[in-house]
Design a protein around this motif. Sequence first.
Motif, PDB file in Angstrom:
ATOM      1  N   HIS A 202       0.868  -1.216   0.109  1.00  0.00           N
ATOM      2  CA  HIS A 202       0.018  -0.024   0.000  1.00  0.00           C
ATOM      3  C   HIS A 202       0.847   1.227  -0.053  1.00  0.00           C
ATOM      4  O   HIS A 202       0.591   2.479  -0.711  1.00  0.00           O
TER       5      HIS A 202
ATOM      6  N   VAL B  34      -9.499  -6.434  -2.664  1.00  0.00           N
ATOM      7  CA  VAL B  34     -10.331  -5.689  -2.063  1.00  0.00           C
ATOM      8  C   VAL B  34      -9.422  -4.766  -1.382  1.00  0.00           C
ATOM      9  O   VAL B  34      -9.767  -3.431  -1.773  1.00  0.00           O
ATOM     10  N   ALA B  35      -8.780  -4.924  -0.347  1.00  0.00           N
ATOM     11  CA  ALA B  35      -7.844  -3.908   0.296  1.00  0.00           C
ATOM     12  C   ALA B  35      -7.224  -3.212  -0.585  1.00  0.00           C
ATOM     13  O   ALA B  35      -6.933  -1.869  -0.396  1.00  0.00           O
TER      14      ALA B  35
ATOM     15  N   LEU C 189      -9.322  -0.469  -2.417  1.00  0.00           N
ATOM     16  CA  LEU C 189      -9.592   0.598  -1.652  1.00  0.00           C
ATOM     17  C   LEU C 189      -8.350   1.534  -1.419  1.00  0.00           C
ATOM     18  O   LEU C 189      -8.624   2.749  -1.353  1.00  0.00           O
TER      19      LEU C 189
ATOM     20  N   ARG D 159      -8.043   5.537  -2.748  1.00  0.00           N
ATOM     21  CA  ARG D 159      -7.799   6.488  -1.456  1.00  0.00           C
ATOM     22  C   ARG D 159      -6.489   7.410  -1.952  1.00  0.00           C
ATOM     23  O   ARG D 159      -6.578   8.600  -1.670  1.00  0.00           O
TER      24      ARG D 159
ATOM     25  N   ARG E  84     -19.557  -1.390  -4.172  1.00  0.00           N
ATOM     26  CA  ARG E  84     -20.450  -0.571  -3.268  1.00  0.00           C
ATOM     27  C   ARG E  84     -19.752   0.513  -2.322  1.00  0.00           C
ATOM     28  O   ARG E  84     -20.401   1.334  -2.325  1.00  0.00           O
ATOM     29  N   LEU E  85     -18.572   0.188  -1.790  1.00  0.00           N
ATOM     30  CA  LEU E  85     -17.650   0.986  -1.011  1.00  0.00           C
ATOM     31  C   LEU E  85     -17.319   2.074  -1.963  1.00  0.00           C
ATOM     32  O   LEU E  85     -17.601   3.535  -1.449  1.00  0.00           O
TER      33      LEU E  85
ATOM     34  N   THR F 220     -20.317   4.511  -2.987  1.00  0.00           N
ATOM     35  CA  THR F 220     -20.966   5.315  -2.083  1.00  0.00           C
ATOM     36  C   THR F 220     -19.904   6.417  -1.562  1.00  0.00           C
ATOM     37  O   THR F 220     -20.311   7.315  -1.542  1.00  0.00           O
ATOM     38  N   SER F 221     -18.609   6.104  -1.446  1.00  0.00           N
ATOM     39  CA  SER F 221     -17.550   7.203  -1.307  1.00  0.00           C
ATOM     40  C   SER F 221     -17.406   8.039  -2.432  1.00  0.00           C
ATOM     41  O   SER F 221     -17.438   9.268  -1.972  1.00  0.00           O
TER      42      SER F 221
ATOM     43  N   LEU G   6     -20.196  10.562  -2.091  1.00  0.00           N
ATOM     44  CA  LEU G   6     -20.007  11.420  -0.746  1.00  0.00           C
ATOM     45  C   LEU G   6     -18.858  12.655  -1.083  1.00  0.00           C
ATOM     46  O   LEU G   6     -19.028  13.713  -0.711  1.00  0.00           O
ATOM     47  N   GLU G   7     -17.740  12.095  -1.930  1.00  0.00           N
ATOM     48  CA  GLU G   7     -16.755  13.005  -1.814  1.00  0.00           C
ATOM     49  C   GLU G   7     -16.829  13.939  -3.115  1.00  0.00           C
ATOM     50  O   GLU G   7     -15.925  14.674  -3.643  1.00  0.00           O
TER      51      GLU G   7
ATOM     52  N   THR H 258     -14.747   8.624   4.739  1.00  0.00           N
ATOM     53  CA  THR H 258     -14.197   7.948   3.569  1.00  0.00           C
ATOM     54  C   THR H 258     -12.897   7.100   4.328  1.00  0.00           C
ATOM     55  O   THR H 258     -12.498   6.069   3.921  1.00  0.00           O
TER      56      THR H 258
ATOM     57  N   LEU I 288     -12.982   3.345   4.336  1.00  0.00           N
ATOM     58  CA  LEU I 288     -12.421   2.335   3.550  1.00  0.00           C
ATOM     59  C   LEU I 288     -11.243   1.969   3.949  1.00  0.00           C
ATOM     60  O   LEU I 288     -10.840   0.782   3.912  1.00  0.00           O
TER      61      LEU I 288
ATOM     62  N   ALA J 273      -9.752  -1.958   4.735  1.00  0.00           N
ATOM     63  CA  ALA J 273      -8.812  -2.479   4.068  1.00  0.00           C
ATOM     64  C   ALA J 273      -7.764  -3.119   5.457  1.00  0.00           C
ATOM     65  O   ALA J 273      -7.194  -4.177   5.347  1.00  0.00           O
TER      66      ALA J 273
ATOM     67  N   LEU K 245     -22.262   5.066   4.812  1.00  0.00           N
ATOM     68  CA  LEU K 245     -20.892   4.488   4.512  1.00  0.00           C
ATOM     69  C   LEU K 245     -20.368   3.494   5.698  1.00  0.00           C
ATOM     70  O   LEU K 245     -19.631   2.349   5.435  1.00  0.00           O
TER      71      LEU K 245
ATOM     72  N   MET L 199     -22.310   0.325   5.661  1.00  0.00           N
ATOM     73  CA  MET L 199     -21.862  -0.403   4.513  1.00  0.00           C
ATOM     74  C   MET L 199     -20.135  -1.118   4.705  1.00  0.00           C
ATOM     75  O   MET L 199     -20.159  -2.183   4.437  1.00  0.00           O
TER      76      MET L 199
END
Lengths: 299, 299
Positions: free
Chosen positions: A49, A86-87, A90, A94, A142-143, A146-147, A150-151, B80, B83, B87, B132, B135
Amino acid sequence: MKRVLVTGATGFIGRHVIAPLVQRGFEVHAVGQTDLADCVMHRCDLLDHAATTQLVRGISPSHLLHLAWYVKPGRYWTATENLDWVAASLNLYRSFTQAGGHRFVGAGTCAEYDWRFSKLKEGDTPYRPDTLYGMAKDTTRRLLDTSARLEGVSFGWGHVFFLYGPGEARARLVSDVVIGCLRGEPVPTTAGTQIRDFMHVQDIASAFAALLDSDVRGAVNIASGEPQPLRTLITAVAEAAGRPDLPHFGARPIAANDPPCLAADVTRLRDEVGFRPVYRLEDGVAATVDWWRGQTPTL
Amino acid sequence: MKRVLVTGATGFIGRHVIAPLVQRGFEVHAVGQTDLADCVMHRCDLLDHAATTQLVRGISPSHLLHLAWYVKPGRYWTATENLDWVAASLNLYRSFTQAGGHRFVGAGTCAEYDWRFSKLKEGDTPYRPDTLYGMAKDTTRRLLDTSARLEGVSFGWGHVFFLYGPGEARARLVSDVVIGCLRGEPVPTTAGTQIRDFMHVQDIASAFAALLDSDVRGAVNIASGEPQPLRTLITAVAEAAGRPDLPHFGARPIAANDPPCLAADVTRLRDEVGFRPVYRLEDGVAATVDWWRGQTPTL
């Protein structure tokens, strides 16, 4: 200035996506394991990451096309590596938004949908994945969706249906049939009555480029809109390989969890994204068989 | 040898969980921001995946109790940062199973459920988070539950309902009422007709310890099973603070998305985990007010 970072760029879809992105005026940066033409290549372990965040910050892309995932044939449906992706996805999102990016498109799957339905339509057919892979893609969508709302980030997601074409891995339907026919071996298959939407990988990649270059938000089916029985596809492949005699339909049972029909509604892709596929099945299949002929020494 | 790693150990629930875990014979390792008694404390940024993996590998816990999350009052519903915690949770699970761990319990929320239902029961009430935060917890649970079943790992998940008690942050319902009453200021509230399940934080923590120490799998509601109108709770708090005159019921409207009733079915917690709460509301509220009195200089 449109600058895109493509992940999974040396994957099956990814290596076909650079050209249409360049055609659309993108400066293309790509993460992958080998070198590709017409783009700036970067090496990066997306599961690291911190390294990914640093890469994204350095490139500062306006667009991101996220195709990378764990896709080992035979394993990816149930592998816990899906959690890592998934991680990673995300984290990628970000990093991208924090670096000022504004349009993120990811690759999903038709396996996010409830397969008890036979015509799958975005915003209409419920999501109910039966596998860890489908669930991992579903939860990621989904995540991020939605995020992004919002942003105020523009987020699109392509549900990939079935694909074939040059460069496919072994142990997949079309590659198995091609290899069997070129080797002159019997090709045992199911009855082939299952109806599926197959699209040439170059069309899939071009559709992703079009989706990325649009502001269409949420889920979009990436499919041809021309579902047909597997038997039609298998027959076309065997004919292109010159061995229509080799497929043995009905030699294998259809798995209990293999639905009779998975057709894609492509209204959004056609009318909102404005994309139509160009490959006819016969041409796409012929090109695929030709590609495999070129691989003969390793067949 | 039962060795547990607790995340979020210095959080509201976490700091009450060490004692019941020690009582149950666990060797307790904890990640948190200050020191706690009766356990081995570790400092670790759980958002740093590599550092977390190294920590888990070094401790090699048989059990993991994952309470840490982003919970900034007023922000966590839509932030956010959720998220990042999905992770981090997936990474924590992967590190734990790869280090040979066998029982993982995480803290979820009643906000994973569909709040159009008024009695929420595991395996019965659908999940349909509206936020969120809900979720993010919901997707984490789905992914870990499915992965754990595939890998043969024991996985439990506590849906936390509403809680109160010593050590709560400001800008929460009970803490706001206590502070207002102790300051002698008017306490404007809604009509208080909303029915909720409130449980003392020590009972919540003890329930998590019991859940961790069991082999009960999947989702379990962590609640008292005694839902009541908010007005009853607020009145009890104001009386314990000696100012039953200060709450002004009806001074604020009930938000449109605030459901009239969220009651928990606690059959699983009571019969499968074997846990019953010990705090009566009056006693729990009195202890909470006493704790806030001790904080007076910073009130």
